[in-house]
Design an enzyme around this catalytic site. Structure first.
Site, mmCIF file in Angstrom:
data_model
loop_
_atom_site.group_PDB
_atom_site.id
_atom_site.type_symbol
_atom_site.label_atom_id
_atom_site.label_comp_id
_atom_site.label_asym_id
_atom_site.label_seq_id
_atom_site.Cartn_x
_atom_site.Cartn_y
_atom_site.Cartn_z
ATOM 1 N N ASN A 1 0.812 -1.230 0.000
ATOM 2 C CA ASN A 1 0.000 0.000 0.000
ATOM 3 C C ASN A 1 0.844 1.279 0.000
ATOM 4 O O ASN A 1 0.308 2.367 0.177
ATOM 5 C CB ASN A 1 -0.972 -0.003 1.189
ATOM 6 C CG ASN A 1 -0.250 0.114 2.521
ATOM 7 O OD1 ASN A 1 0.975 0.294 2.563
ATOM 8 N ND2 ASN A 1 -0.981 0.013 3.611
ATOM 9 N N LYS A 2 2.145 1.158 -0.207
ATOM 10 C CA LYS A 2 2.997 2.348 -0.109
ATOM 11 C C LYS A 2 3.041 3.129 -1.437
ATOM 12 O O LYS A 2 2.472 2.697 -2.435
ATOM 13 C CB LYS A 2 4.407 1.938 0.340
ATOM 14 C CG LYS A 2 4.449 1.425 1.785
ATOM 15 C CD LYS A 2 3.989 2.471 2.776
ATOM 16 C CE LYS A 2 4.273 2.120 4.221
ATOM 17 N NZ LYS A 2 3.506 0.976 4.746
ATOM 18 N N THR A 3 3.750 4.259 -1.415
ATOM 19 C CA THR A 3 3.708 5.197 -2.549
ATOM 20 C C THR A 3 4.292 4.612 -3.831
ATOM 21 O O THR A 3 3.859 4.958 -4.923
ATOM 22 C CB THR A 3 4.446 6.492 -2.189
ATOM 23 O OG1 THR A 3 5.763 6.122 -1.738
ATOM 24 C CG2 THR A 3 3.725 7.242 -1.087
#
Ligand SMILES: Cc1ncc(COP(=O)(O)O)c(C=O)c1O
Length: 387
Positions: free
Chosen positions: A187-189
């Site tokens: 779910n990170k950038t």
């Protein structure tokens, strides 16, 4: 409409690069991971990058390489994910938890100064770039976080799990502290599925992290199988870990890196939408952006439901879910987690601003694929629930 809290943006060169890895027949750490390290370090503007299988691993390698050992005290914010502090316990070191600033959720220079007066024997600071932005790092007056760490000879380890790509002034996060750790969790950038990166300008730290990343072996796998020295011959110089990043993951990372700024700008579009639509809702406090919008990676958009509002935070989350909108909470503070609370006798009164955040905080969906009509639906629903 059905709006999940988070959605991975794919559609670039992910499939192409994974295909190359599968066709190469070499699925573990090799040329893709090396290339990912090279391009990532160039992007951030730092000499060395070490690709690993999570940000937690990167943080563990960071404290190990920085010489944090049994009984050492290290400052860490209470408003963070447990990984920021648990890695200290791996070394039998002790976290000293700090309150953060209401609005940004960041450690402020004044909180840091007070903590150092109270605990002059602290070895390091783990600075969390909460949500994707940095606090004041340096200033002409010398009162930024980095300045204070240098003056007091404190090692600065940055937990930049949320902060790629993010800047302070015109430099990327990753080019300031002694060691910086990034996360590429799903779910990170940018993502590699699971993954992380340790970056540093310090050659000794880099060498130690690289050795400890792979069992404490003095040659890495890639080098062993490509050099003309026999591949079976290696030495073990320390009891290390198994933290290397496989090439399949690095292939995804390379594709994601190509679009990192595009992804960031799209998340900024979401943030601007929220600021515009929600600025006149008195029951809500919006996150404070400390610098220009462009310097923020916009991993999170945490709003705060104020105490007087007609719904509590928990009811609000439930009602949003009832309208098919996913939200999350960042974070239940570590001083409220059983292990840290009981081990270090922590009490909420010592963390007044973190408590104010915790009582009302809700993170809204923010990702590149979120369309304006979906953002409009989220904002309309918030107003309907809260007003
Ligand atoms: C602030 C912070 N630090 C560290 C981590 C750990 O990252 P990883 O899942 O890549 O180990 C996370 C993960 O969510 C995080 O939010």
């Amino acid at each position: 409409m059905n709006i999940p809290f988070s959605k991975v943006p794919l559609g670039g060169n992910e499939y192409k690069y994974i295909d190359e890895v599968l066709k190469s027949g070499w699925l573990t750490t090799s040329s893709k991971a090396l290339r990912f390290e090279k391009l990532f370090s160039e992007y951030v503007g730092v000499r060395y990058a070490c690709a690993v299988n999570s940000c937690t691993s990167a943080l563990h390698l960071a404290v190990e390489a920085a010489g944090i050992r049994k009984g050492d005290k290290v400052l860490v914010p209470s408003l963070t994910f447990t990984a920021s502090a648990e890695i200290l316990r791996y070394m039998e070191a002790d976290p000293v938890f700090l309150d953060v600033e209401y609005g940004t959720g960041l450690i402020s220079p004044s909180v840091l100064k007070k903590a150092l007066d109270k605990h002059p024997d602290v070895k390091a600071l783990i600075l969390v770039h909460y949500g994707g932005q940095a606090p004041l790092m340096t200033s002409h007056e010398g009162d930024g976080i980095l300045d204070i760490c240098r003056q007091k000879k404190i090692i600065l380890i940055e937990d930049a799990a949320h902060a790629f790509p993010a800047k302070f002034n015109d430099r990327f996060i990753g080019s300031f502290g002694d060691i910086t750790c990034f996360s590429f969790y799903a779910n990170k950038t940018i993502t590699t599925g699971e993954g992380g990166m340790l970056v540093t300008d310090n050659e000794e730290i880099y060498k130690r992290a690289k050795i400890m990343r792979l069992h404490g072996i003095n040659r890495d796998i890639w080098e062993r199988f490509t050099s003309n020295k026999s591949s079976w011959e290696y030495d073990v110089v320390a009891p290390g870990y198994k933290y290397n990043m496989p090439d399949v993951n690095a292939a995804i990372g390379l594709a994601q890196l190509e679009k990192a700024e595009y992804f960031r700008s799209q998340r900024q579009r979401c943030a601007s939408f929220y600021y515009n639509e929600l600025k006149n809702v008195p029951e809500i406090d919006l996150p404070v952006c400390a610098g220009p919008l462009e310097n923020h990676s916009w991993h999170l958009f945490p709003i705060i439901i104020k105490p007087g509002a007609k719904v509590t935070r928990n009811d609000f989350i439930q009602m949003m879910a009832g309208e098919s909108i996913g939200t999350s909470v960042h974070y239940k503070p570590l001083h409220r987690m059983t292990y840290y609370r009981d081990t270090y006798n922590l009490v909420p009164d010592d963390f007044p601003d973190t408590e104010r955040i915790w009582n009302g905080t809700v993170s809204l969906p923010i990702y590149p694929g979120l369309k304006d009509d979906e953002l409009n639906y989220v904002c309309g629903t918030i107003k309907k629930i809260i007003q």
